[in-house]
Design a protein around this motif. Structure first.
Motif, PDB file in Angstrom:
ATOM      1  N   HIS A 148       0.829  -1.203   0.000  1.00  0.00           N
ATOM      2  CA  HIS A 148       0.000   0.000   0.000  1.00  0.00           C
ATOM      3  C   HIS A 148       0.867   1.258   0.000  1.00  0.00           C
ATOM      4  CE1 HIS A 148      -3.839   1.952   0.405  1.00  0.00           C
ATOM      5  NE2 HIS A 148      -3.424   2.639   1.453  1.00  0.00           N
ATOM      6  N   GLY A 149       0.574   2.162  -0.899  1.00  0.00           N
ATOM      7  CA  GLY A 149       1.304   3.421  -0.968  1.00  0.00           C
ATOM      8  C   GLY A 149       2.488   3.413  -1.910  1.00  0.00           C
ATOM      9  N   ALA A 150       2.669   2.354  -2.686  1.00  0.00           N
ATOM     10  CA  ALA A 150       3.823   2.289  -3.586  1.00  0.00           C
ATOM     11  C   ALA A 150       3.711   3.296  -4.729  1.00  0.00           C
ATOM     12  CB  ALA A 150       3.953   0.877  -4.164  1.00  0.00           C
ATOM     13  N   ASN A 151       4.869   3.804  -5.135  1.00  0.00           N
ATOM     14  CA  ASN A 151       4.964   4.670  -6.313  1.00  0.00           C
ATOM     15  C   ASN A 151       6.337   4.457  -6.925  1.00  0.00           C
ATOM     16  OD1 ASN A 151       4.758   6.646  -8.274  1.00  0.00           O
ATOM     17  ND2 ASN A 151       5.108   8.352  -6.877  1.00  0.00           N
ATOM     18  N   THR A 152       6.463   3.446  -7.783  1.00  0.00           N
ATOM     19  CA  THR A 152       7.771   3.083  -8.317  1.00  0.00           C
ATOM     20  C   THR A 152       8.093   3.737  -9.656  1.00  0.00           C
ATOM     21  OG1 THR A 152       6.973   1.118  -9.495  1.00  0.00           O
ATOM     22  CG2 THR A 152       7.574   0.843  -7.175  1.00  0.00           C
ATOM     23  N   ASP A 153       7.161   4.515 -10.205  1.00  0.00           N
ATOM     24  CA  ASP A 153       7.432   5.168 -11.489  1.00  0.00           C
ATOM     25  C   ASP A 153       7.052   6.647 -11.474  1.00  0.00           C
ATOM     26  OD1 ASP A 153       4.708   4.719 -11.321  1.00  0.00           O
ATOM     27  OD2 ASP A 153       4.487   3.947 -13.363  1.00  0.00           O
ATOM     28  N   PRO A 154       7.516   7.411 -10.469  1.00  0.00           N
ATOM     29  CA  PRO A 154       7.142   8.827 -10.396  1.00  0.00           C
ATOM     30  C   PRO A 154       7.597   9.629 -11.601  1.00  0.00           C
ATOM     31  CG  PRO A 154       8.949   8.367  -8.893  1.00  0.00           C
ATOM     32  CD  PRO A 154       8.449   7.040  -9.377  1.00  0.00           C
ATOM     33  N   GLY A 155       8.743   9.272 -12.151  1.00  0.00           N
ATOM     34  CA  GLY A 155       9.222   9.990 -13.340  1.00  0.00           C
ATOM     35  C   GLY A 155       8.276   9.827 -14.517  1.00  0.00           C
ATOM     36  N   ASP A 156       7.700   8.633 -14.651  1.00  0.00           N
ATOM     37  CA  ASP A 156       6.758   8.387 -15.741  1.00  0.00           C
ATOM     38  C   ASP A 156       5.494   9.228 -15.566  1.00  0.00           C
ATOM     39  OD1 ASP A 156       8.512   6.574 -16.813  1.00  0.00           O
ATOM     40  OD2 ASP A 156       7.503   4.807 -15.995  1.00  0.00           O
ATOM     41  N   PHE A 157       5.080   9.426 -14.304  1.00  0.00           N
ATOM     42  CA  PHE A 157       3.906  10.259 -14.047  1.00  0.00           C
ATOM     43  C   PHE A 157       4.158  11.695 -14.496  1.00  0.00           C
ATOM     44  CE2 PHE A 157       1.537  12.957 -10.840  1.00  0.00           C
ATOM     45  CZ  PHE A 157       0.288  12.795 -11.419  1.00  0.00           C
ATOM     46  N   ILE A 158       5.334  12.218 -14.208  1.00  0.00           N
ATOM     47  CA  ILE A 158       5.666  13.586 -14.611  1.00  0.00           C
ATOM     48  C   ILE A 158       5.695  13.705 -16.132  1.00  0.00           C
ATOM     49  CG2 ILE A 158       7.407  15.404 -14.456  1.00  0.00           C
ATOM     50  CD1 ILE A 158       5.876  14.699 -11.820  1.00  0.00           C
ATOM     51  N   THR A 159       6.236  12.687 -16.793  1.00  0.00           N
ATOM     52  CA  THR A 159       6.251  12.670 -18.261  1.00  0.00           C
ATOM     53  C   THR A 159       4.830  12.593 -18.810  1.00  0.00           C
ATOM     54  OG1 THR A 159       8.419  11.582 -18.287  1.00  0.00           O
ATOM     55  CG2 THR A 159       7.091  11.426 -20.301  1.00  0.00           C
ATOM     56  N   TRP A 160       3.993  11.788 -18.169  1.00  0.00           N
ATOM     57  CA  TRP A 160       2.586  11.655 -18.581  1.00  0.00           C
ATOM     58  C   TRP A 160       1.860  12.989 -18.481  1.00  0.00           C
ATOM     59  CZ3 TRP A 160      -2.003  11.991 -15.583  1.00  0.00           C
ATOM     60  CH2 TRP A 160      -3.167  11.509 -16.191  1.00  0.00           C
ATOM     61  N   ILE A 161       2.120  13.737 -17.430  1.00  0.00           N
ATOM     62  CA  ILE A 161       1.487  15.051 -17.291  1.00  0.00           C
ATOM     63  C   ILE A 161       1.820  15.930 -18.486  1.00  0.00           C
ATOM     64  CG2 ILE A 161       1.474  17.203 -15.963  1.00  0.00           C
ATOM     65  CD1 ILE A 161       1.820  15.566 -13.433  1.00  0.00           C
ATOM     66  N   ALA A 162       3.101  15.953 -18.861  1.00  0.00           N
ATOM     67  CA  ALA A 162       3.511  16.753 -20.016  1.00  0.00           C
ATOM     68  C   ALA A 162       2.797  16.299 -21.288  1.00  0.00           C
ATOM     69  CB  ALA A 162       5.030  16.662 -20.201  1.00  0.00           C
ATOM     70  N   LYS A 163       2.663  14.985 -21.441  1.00  0.00           N
ATOM     71  CA  LYS A 163       2.022  14.434 -22.642  1.00  0.00           C
ATOM     72  C   LYS A 163       0.559  14.821 -22.733  1.00  0.00           C
ATOM     73  CE  LYS A 163       0.834  10.053 -24.875  1.00  0.00           C
ATOM     74  NZ  LYS A 163       0.904   8.566 -24.769  1.00  0.00           N
ATOM     75  N   VAL A 164      -0.199  14.583 -21.652  1.00  0.00           N
ATOM     76  CA  VAL A 164      -1.643  14.811 -21.735  1.00  0.00           C
ATOM     77  C   VAL A 164      -2.003  16.297 -21.723  1.00  0.00           C
ATOM     78  CG1 VAL A 164      -2.181  12.574 -20.715  1.00  0.00           C
ATOM     79  CG2 VAL A 164      -2.034  14.601 -19.232  1.00  0.00           C
ATOM     80  N   THR A 165      -1.160  17.123 -21.115  1.00  0.00           N
ATOM     81  CA  THR A 165      -1.456  18.562 -21.062  1.00  0.00           C
ATOM     82  C   THR A 165      -0.891  19.309 -22.264  1.00  0.00           C
ATOM     83  OG1 THR A 165       0.544  19.084 -19.778  1.00  0.00           O
ATOM     84  CG2 THR A 165      -1.485  18.567 -18.541  1.00  0.00           C
ATOM     85  N   GLY A 166      -0.023  18.642 -23.034  1.00  0.00           N
ATOM     86  CA  GLY A 166       0.589  19.306 -24.172  1.00  0.00           C
ATOM     87  C   GLY A 166       1.733  20.220 -23.793  1.00  0.00           C
ATOM     88  N   HIS A 167       2.253  20.063 -22.593  1.00  0.00           N
ATOM     89  CA  HIS A 167       3.350  20.900 -22.106  1.00  0.00           C
ATOM     90  C   HIS A 167       4.666  20.365 -22.652  1.00  0.00           C
ATOM     91  CE1 HIS A 167       5.379  23.672 -19.403  1.00  0.00           C
ATOM     92  NE2 HIS A 167       6.136  22.678 -18.966  1.00  0.00           N
ATOM     93  N   LYS A 168       5.436  21.233 -23.258  1.00  0.00           N
ATOM     94  CA  LYS A 168       6.692  20.802 -23.874  1.00  0.00           C
ATOM     95  C   LYS A 168       7.814  20.710 -22.859  1.00  0.00           C
ATOM     96  CE  LYS A 168       4.758  20.600 -27.891  1.00  0.00           C
ATOM     97  NZ  LYS A 168       4.440  19.285 -28.481  1.00  0.00           N
ATOM     98  N   LYS A 169       8.161  21.823 -22.252  1.00  0.00           N
ATOM     99  CA  LYS A 169       9.233  21.866 -21.261  1.00  0.00           C
ATOM    100  C   LYS A 169       9.159  23.197 -20.542  1.00  0.00           C
ATOM    101  CE  LYS A 169      12.583  23.603 -24.633  1.00  0.00           C
ATOM    102  NZ  LYS A 169      13.902  23.396 -25.244  1.00  0.00           N
ATOM    103  N   ALA A 170       9.945  23.323 -19.490  1.00  0.00           N
ATOM    104  CA  ALA A 170       9.965  24.575 -18.741  1.00  0.00           C
ATOM    105  C   ALA A 170      10.347  25.715 -19.668  1.00  0.00           C
ATOM    106  CB  ALA A 170      10.955  24.474 -17.582  1.00  0.00           C
ATOM    107  N   GLY A 171       9.462  26.693 -19.767  1.00  0.00           N
ATOM    108  CA  GLY A 171       9.707  27.800 -20.687  1.00  0.00           C
ATOM    109  C   GLY A 171      10.790  28.730 -20.197  1.00  0.00           C
ATOM    110  N   LYS A 172      11.688  29.110 -21.089  1.00  0.00           N
ATOM    111  CA  LYS A 172      12.741  30.040 -20.727  1.00  0.00           C
ATOM    112  C   LYS A 172      12.204  31.462 -20.754  1.00  0.00           C
ATOM    113  CE  LYS A 172      16.499  27.177 -22.563  1.00  0.00           C
ATOM    114  NZ  LYS A 172      17.640  27.128 -23.500  1.00  0.00           N
ATOM    115  N   LYS A 173      12.677  32.257 -19.817  1.00  0.00           N
ATOM    116  CA  LYS A 173      12.277  33.661 -19.793  1.00  0.00           C
ATOM    117  C   LYS A 173      13.010  34.425 -20.881  1.00  0.00           C
ATOM    118  CE  LYS A 173      10.794  34.261 -15.032  1.00  0.00           C
ATOM    119  NZ  LYS A 173      10.989  35.010 -13.787  1.00  0.00           N
TER     120      LYS A 173
END
Length: 540
Positions: free
Chosen positions: A515-540
């Protein structure tokens, strides 16, 4: 897990709000109105002050072991409703990156990770948080290893079999990785089931927590253009009860069944629909959870070696079979109708064997040989693992909970407290347990308000019974295969219900994790970028 300490330097307090008129949620607000530390302006409006931040720096270690220096603006606890019942819990914190590894970034249009730290349906507070990922429990619990620190890499320790009161352990790394990816991180507190006032009245029982999270989302959206991040790309995250609330938040966006309650606490006049939902081991569908649990773990003994009452277990299994048939769900990947008769086959083929295969394939040849020698129930052939449901149950071993697992006959379960009301600490919420109550209650029926509360707490109500068009269309769902805090059916049904509606579903189980496992947190962050259409941290 070894954590790297968060390093903070260059602390700078932002100046006050700039005078002028700003459009917030379509309403003209006077930005020059004075704002106190609660986030409520002198005229009663809920106005986010973009300049009231502290500048902090932290080091985040990613899933590959690489360190990243992240400078971010941090807004301490802000009350998100104008008429709070308890501001200690009805507050949120905001973290927005401004520099990553020496490069300035603009997070004004970045996705927002909305990460709650609720566990066991207990109260969660960010009132004393001093930085990103520091939210946690109040009033009766705490994160299993304290406040999260700077390491976001998964480890064996993060996958320990925690109890249902654990908070943040599975998803705390998500906040840190999200910040290092250039996302805005907002962490809300929420009332919980154990809170009671001086008169002995409980004010955090169902549906207080989901009402609070909805109010927090409304606060964020009402401050579009002032609060950092893209308010139309909010992605929630939570574990255990927090995972249940995250999935409920995703399923119930803008549902009118919460309107009066939101009005009572002075929630902002805005939408509470979110873009995507992430749920780890969600403890949900509570009115059917007892039957699902017995269907899954009914033959497994408790840790003491004692078997639960098999007559009760079989009665609950029968209830589950009827409920499952009523859902009319179909399995993913063309499996067909999901019933109590074939759900074991479905779980094995769709989730368990692929999970074991992924785990074994990642091992070295010698480690795989050693594991297979200890777990002879697995057949490893042509790079794939196969086994039976019965052998899987034996492999998992002891079940965690007695029967009924959630609506206990003696009213001892945390969920009985969740449905308490007034000065009554615990109540039954299923007809079966009320009928078989062992505490000597004068009535053997559930209270008249229980059905409505159940609807307000169950994402399945919004996905199956009253399909909600304002729901999230993207779902990330995870569960450990050794998690006996709930049934494997619960998250699989959630995934099947969302998929039936045409939603994007990313659902898998972690092999041999509790209970409470999260073995692929990096994949979750990548998934967020994919589904939201976010490319990368925008440079100022």
């Amino acid at each position: 897990m070894k954590h790297r300490a968060i390093k903070r330097r260059n602390v700078v307090i932002g100046i006050g709000a700039t005078a002028g008129i700003a459009a917030v949620g379509g309403i003209a607000l006077n930005a020059s109105a004075s704002t106190d530390s609660s986030g409520t302006s002198s005229d009663g409006s809920l106005v986010f002050d973009p300049d009231a931040y502290t500048k902090l720096t932290t080091t985040v270690t990613d899933t590959e072991g690489t360190e990243h220096a992240v400078t971010y603006h941090f807004w301490k606890a802000i009350t998100y409703v104008s008429k709070p019942v308890d501001a200690t819990y009805q507050s949120l914190i905001v973290s927005a990156p401004v520099e990553i590894d020496g490069t300035a970034v603009d997070a004004s249009n970045a996705p927002i990770l909305f990460a709650n730290s609720v566990g066991g349906y207990m109260p969660s507070s960010v009132a004393d948080a001093t930085g990103v990922g520091a939210g946690g429990m109040g009033g009766g619990g705490g994160a299993p290893s304290g406040a999260p620190t700077g390491s976001a890499a998964p480890s064996a320790a993060s996958n320990a079999n925690e109890n249902t009161n654990a908070t943040g352990g599975a998803t705390s790394s998500n906040q840190l990785l999200a910040l290092a990816a250039g996302y805005v991180v907002i962490e809300p507190g929420a009332r919980g089931r154990t809170l009671k006032n001086s008169s002995g009245e409980y004010y955090g029982t169902a549906p207080a927590a989901i009402v609070d999270l909805k109010a927090a989302v409304r606060y964020i959206k009402s401050n579009k253009g002032r609060i950092p991040g893209n308010v139309d790309r909010i992605v929630s995250a939570g574990t255990s009860a927090g995972g249940a609330l995250s999935s409920l938040l995703g399923a119930s966006g803008d549902s009118p069944i919460y309107d009066e309650l939101l009005k009572e606490i002075g929630a902002a006049d805005a939408s509470d629909a979110i873009f995507a939902a992430g749920a780890w081991c969600p403890i949900t569908d509570l009115e059917h959870a007892d039957g699902a649990y017995e269907w899954n773990w009914g033959t497994n003994a408790l840790g003491t070696g004692k078997q639960v009452d098999q007559a009760v277990s079989k009665e609950l299994q029968s209830q589950f079979a009827e409920y499952q048939a009523s859902l009319k769900l179909r399995g993913l990947n063309g499996f067909g109708a999901l019933t109590a008769r074939n759900y074991d086959e479905y779980l094995v083929k769709q989730y368990l064997e692929p999970s074991a295969t992924t785990y074994l394939a990642a091992l070295s040849d010698s480690d795989r040989e050693t594991y297979l020698a200890k777990n002879t129930f697995i057949t490893w052939k042509n790079g794939k693992a196969t086994f039976t449901w019965a052998d899987f149950l034996t492999h998992v071993g002891a079940r965690k909970k007695t029967t009924p697992a959630f609506d206990a006959f003696d009213l001892s379960a945390g969920e009985n407290n969740l449905f308490g009301a007034g000065t009554t600490e615990t109540r039954h919420f299923t007809a079966y347990s009320a009928k078989n109550d062992s505490t000597g209650l004068s009535t053997k029926r559930v209270a008249s308000d229980i059905p409505a509360r159940l609807d307000q707490m169950n994402p399945m109500y919004h996905l199956v019974e009253r399909v909600n068009g304002k729901r999230s269309k993207h779902w990330w769902i995870r569960l450990g295969t050794n998690d006996t805090d709930t049934s494997h059916v619960i998250s699989a049904n959630l995934a099947a219900a969302a998929a039936k509606l045409g939603d994007d579903v990313n659902h898998l189980y972690y092999w041999d994790q509790g209970h409470g496992a999260n073995t692929d947190p990096g994949d979750f962050i990548t998934w967020i970028a994919k589904v939201t259409g976010h490319k990368k941290a925008g440079k100022k």
